[in-house]
Design a protein around this motif. Structure first.
Motif, short mmCIF file in Angstrom:
data_model
loop_
_atom_site.label_atom_id
_atom_site.label_comp_id
_atom_site.label_asym_id
_atom_site.label_seq_id
_atom_site.Cartn_x
_atom_site.Cartn_y
_atom_site.Cartn_z
N CYS A 64 -8.64 1.46 7.50
CA CYS A 64 -9.88 1.95 6.87
C CYS A 64 -9.70 2.32 5.40
CB CYS A 64 -10.42 3.16 7.63
SG CYS A 64 -9.34 4.59 7.59
N GLY A 65 -8.47 2.44 4.94
CA GLY A 65 -8.24 2.77 3.54
C GLY A 65 -8.34 4.25 3.22
N LYS A 66 -8.43 5.08 4.24
CA LYS A 66 -8.57 6.52 4.03
C LYS A 66 -7.23 7.15 3.69
CE LYS A 66 -10.25 10.65 6.31
NZ LYS A 66 -10.77 11.24 7.53
N ASN A 67 -7.26 8.12 2.81
CA ASN A 67 -6.05 8.84 2.45
C ASN A 67 -5.69 9.79 3.59
OD1 ASN A 67 -3.98 10.19 1.24
ND2 ASN A 67 -5.12 10.77 -0.58
N THR A 68 -4.51 9.63 4.16
CA THR A 68 -4.11 10.41 5.32
C THR A 68 -3.12 11.52 4.96
OG1 THR A 68 -2.36 8.83 5.80
CG2 THR A 68 -4.49 8.50 6.90
N THR A 69 -3.06 11.90 3.72
CA THR A 69 -2.17 12.98 3.32
C THR A 69 -2.65 14.27 3.94
OG1 THR A 69 -1.84 11.85 1.23
CG2 THR A 69 -1.12 14.13 1.35
N LEU A 70 -1.75 15.00 4.54
CA LEU A 70 -2.09 16.26 5.18
C LEU A 70 -2.26 17.35 4.11
CD1 LEU A 70 -2.44 17.83 7.82
CD2 LEU A 70 0.01 18.31 7.75
N VAL A 71 -3.45 17.90 4.06
CA VAL A 71 -3.74 18.97 3.11
C VAL A 71 -3.85 20.27 3.89
CG1 VAL A 71 -5.36 19.83 1.39
CG2 VAL A 71 -4.97 17.38 1.60
N ILE A 72 -3.01 21.22 3.55
CA ILE A 72 -3.02 22.50 4.23
C ILE A 72 -3.65 23.53 3.31
CG2 ILE A 72 -1.59 24.31 5.23
CD1 ILE A 72 0.47 22.13 5.87
N LYS A 73 -4.72 24.15 3.81
CA LYS A 73 -5.42 25.15 3.03
C LYS A 73 -4.89 26.53 3.40
CE LYS A 73 -9.96 26.94 2.00
NZ LYS A 73 -11.37 26.95 2.30
N ARG B 234 0.85 -1.19 0.00
CA ARG B 234 0.00 0.00 0.00
C ARG B 234 0.88 1.24 0.00
NH1 ARG B 234 -5.44 -0.71 2.01
NH2 ARG B 234 -5.71 -2.84 2.65
N PRO B 235 0.38 2.31 -0.60
CA PRO B 235 1.12 3.57 -0.49
C PRO B 235 1.20 4.02 0.96
CG PRO B 235 -0.56 3.72 -2.19
CD PRO B 235 -0.76 2.42 -1.48
N ALA B 236 2.19 4.82 1.28
CA ALA B 236 2.44 5.22 2.66
C ALA B 236 1.33 6.10 3.22
CB ALA B 236 3.77 5.94 2.75
#
Length: 134
Positions: A15-24, A7-9
């Motif tokens: 849960c399979g959720k994308n945990t990439t931190l998105v900063i707005k 799996r990608p890091a």
């Protein structure tokens, strides 16, 4: 031999959720919210913002806290905001308390003023109506 899929890091294994931190970037929204206040209130808000950022590392890194604070106080009367900010600064609460606490102080000050007006009416009665003699 069984090959396991990697799996990608940034994908949660449970849960399979994308945990990439998105900063707005909230700078545009912050500018729009600051234009809603008059000059005196805006200067006081910027003054307390600088003081909180100076003492709180988390508030310095996250713009969304400042945006939420401005959004919370945008509907409050401006003289209440100025009074609450001066109280907040005079008590040196900016050294330990962040924007959420200041927002609570402002909203409690609104409730306190309404309660004081009601108690004053109960004690002294309403002022007489002014008739215009034309």
């Amino acid at each position: 031999m069984i090959k396991l899929k990697r799996r990608p890091a940034n994908i949660c294994p449970h849960c399979g959720k994308n945990t990439t931190l998105v900063i707005k970037n909230y700078s545009r929204e912050i500018i729009v919210l600051l234009t809603m206040f008059n000059d005196i209130t805006r200067k006081e808000i910027e003054r307390v913002h600088k003081l909180i950022i100076k003492h709180d590392r988390v508030a310095r890194l996250r713009q969304d806290l400042y945006y939420r604070f401005l959004n919370n106080i945008s509907q409050v009367d401006q003289d209440v905001i100025v009074d609450s900010i001066t109280y907040f600064i005079n008590k040196d609460l900016h050294e330990t308390k962040p924007f959420a606490y200041l927002s609570a102080v402002i909203h409690n000050n609104v409730k306190l003023r309404e309660k004081l007006i009601q108690n004053e009416i109960l004690n002294h009665g309403r002022p007489p109506k002014m008739n215009s003699w034309n």
